[in-house]
Design a protein around this motif. Sequence first.
Motif, PDB file in Angstrom:
ATOM      1  N   ARG A 104       0.865  -1.149  -0.089  1.00 43.28           N
ATOM      2  CA  ARG A 104      -0.099   0.066   0.133  1.00 43.28           C
ATOM      3  C   ARG A 104       0.738   1.229  -0.129  1.00 43.28           C
ATOM      4  N   VAL A 105       1.859   1.447   0.976  1.00 44.66           N
ATOM      5  CA  VAL A 105       2.751   2.335   0.844  1.00 44.66           C
ATOM      6  C   VAL A 105       3.445   2.391  -0.462  1.00 44.66           C
ATOM      7  N   GLN A 106       3.870   1.546  -1.342  1.00 47.74           N
ATOM      8  CA  GLN A 106       4.326   1.617  -2.489  1.00 47.74           C
ATOM      9  C   GLN A 106       3.570   2.179  -3.635  1.00 47.74           C
ATOM     10  N   ALA A 107       2.269   1.692  -3.296  1.00 51.02           N
ATOM     11  CA  ALA A 107       1.011   2.299  -4.175  1.00 51.02           C
ATOM     12  C   ALA A 107       0.782   3.910  -4.215  1.00 51.02           C
ATOM     13  N   MET A 108       0.745   4.190  -2.740  1.00 47.41           N
ATOM     14  CA  MET A 108       0.353   5.378  -2.513  1.00 47.41           C
ATOM     15  C   MET A 108       1.599   6.803  -2.663  1.00 47.41           C
ATOM     16  N   ALA A 109       2.841   6.202  -2.481  1.00 47.33           N
ATOM     17  CA  ALA A 109       3.907   7.168  -2.299  1.00 47.33           C
ATOM     18  C   ALA A 109       5.129   6.178  -3.106  1.00 47.33           C
ATOM     19  N   PRO A 110       5.241   5.941  -4.174  1.00 46.74           N
ATOM     20  CA  PRO A 110       6.267   5.137  -4.847  1.00 46.74           C
ATOM     21  C   PRO A 110       7.537   5.457  -4.539  1.00 46.74           C
ATOM     22  N   GLY A 111       8.550   4.715  -4.127  1.00 48.39           N
ATOM     23  CA  GLY A 111       9.808   5.154  -3.667  1.00 48.39           C
ATOM     24  C   GLY A 111      10.273   5.608  -2.493  1.00 48.39           C
ATOM     25  N   THR A 112       9.139   5.481  -1.395  1.00 48.57           N
ATOM     26  CA  THR A 112       9.238   5.876  -0.012  1.00 48.57           C
ATOM     27  C   THR A 112      10.042   4.817   0.784  1.00 48.57           C
ATOM     28  N   ALA A 113      10.954   5.089   1.238  1.00 50.70           N
ATOM     29  CA  ALA A 113      11.903   4.235   2.213  1.00 50.70           C
ATOM     30  C   ALA A 113      11.095   3.579   3.073  1.00 50.70           C
ATOM     31  N   LEU A 114      11.163   2.534   3.379  1.00 51.00           N
ATOM     32  CA  LEU A 114      10.362   1.600   4.722  1.00 51.00           C
ATOM     33  C   LEU A 114      11.465   1.396   5.883  1.00 51.00           C
ATOM     34  N   PRO A 115      10.809   1.332   7.081  1.00 45.12           N
ATOM     35  CA  PRO A 115      11.682   0.940   8.319  1.00 45.12           C
ATOM     36  C   PRO A 115      12.020  -0.492   8.195  1.00 45.12           C
ATOM     37  N   ASP A 116      12.989  -0.704   8.956  1.00 47.67           N
ATOM     38  CA  ASP A 116      13.458  -2.016   9.090  1.00 47.67           C
ATOM     39  C   ASP A 116      12.553  -2.897   9.828  1.00 47.67           C
ATOM     40  N   THR A 117      12.079  -2.469  11.084  1.00 49.65           N
ATOM     41  CA  THR A 117      10.999  -3.245  11.976  1.00 49.65           C
ATOM     42  C   THR A 117       9.821  -2.421  11.931  1.00 49.65           C
ATOM     43  N   PRO A 118       8.750  -3.402  11.738  1.00 47.93           N
ATOM     44  CA  PRO A 118       7.215  -2.587  11.738  1.00 47.93           C
ATOM     45  C   PRO A 118       6.717  -2.198  13.292  1.00 47.93           C
ATOM     46  N   ALA A 119       6.214  -1.315  13.501  1.00 50.78           N
ATOM     47  CA  ALA A 119       5.827  -0.953  14.716  1.00 50.78           C
ATOM     48  C   ALA A 119       4.422  -0.296  14.676  1.00 50.78           C
ATOM     49  N   PRO A 120       3.342  -1.205  14.396  1.00 49.58           N
ATOM     50  CA  PRO A 120       1.968  -0.867  14.100  1.00 49.58           C
ATOM     51  C   PRO A 120       1.554   0.082  15.000  1.00 49.58           C
TER      52      PRO A 120
END
Length: 306
Positions: A104-120
């Motif tokens: 979803r993140v890549q679809a909404m904001a292509p190229g946005t870097a993701l965190p290593d560990t999720p923290a919902p």
Amino acid sequence: MSPRSARTAAPDEKAPPVAGSAALGAARRRVSAGRMAVWVALAAGPAALVLAMLPAPRTVAAAPKKTATVVATPPVADPSGYAELLVSSWLASSTKSVSEASRRVQAMAPGTALPDTPAPATLVSAINTAPTAPGRWQVTVAATDKAGAVRYFALPLMADGDRFGVPAGPAQVAAPAPAAESAESGYPVTVPTGRSLATTVGEFLTAYLSGGQIDRYAVPGVRLSAPQAAYHKVEVEQLGADQQAAAAESVAADGTQVRVRARVRAQDAAGGAWPLDYGLALTARAGRWEISAVTASSLTPVGGTR
């Protein structure tokens, strides 16, 4: 040859011009009618003569009425919901695995870097949307985790046609500073317990929060609606007003209007206490204070209509 025969044999005499005589008679009649019209006009006066000589008026068609062209203006986009969804998905994403949130993140904001560990986050709310340029905003989002800790993230957004674009990823920022002016500053006058206005406010809020009769406290013509609440006990802890007339021992002159802010503690059936804040507008009439509006804050009415 007899005389009769001679008369018969005489050269033919010309027949009378019947058609020509008829035309000449018609012309003479027209001339006579014209002369008669002139004499009648002269007898009626100069004005009638002038009117008789004027040409018949022409009918002029009215010009078509111009109508204004209405141009539909597209509504202003609200980027807060988009920011909430993106930050929530970004916090639940990880570079170590592909998930629905990361897609979803890549679809909404292509190229946005993701965190290593999720923290919902358990709760994500946009708390401020600030325009930075036409079609551009910075949205501040508060994210609450499972332990109750709150972090704040700023996200830039821009309008891209009928969609939003994200020029940069989320940035963690400090908590917003509180307003310089507190809510109490609008109610500088403390209303002592036992004053007429304090008694009216206490009785009204008790009825308001316990299912009692509230109409008898209202200004005539004002209809008040109460919430579906059944508190067993309501106590006014603080009562502030916007002017000194509210704290006087006697009721002010008819027509005097004041605004107050009441903080109450309401106890439910299970014994739990709930601190609740209400704004009230009151009007003096016939030696008593009456409620003209109930507000959840000092400005927004929630339960008073005429």
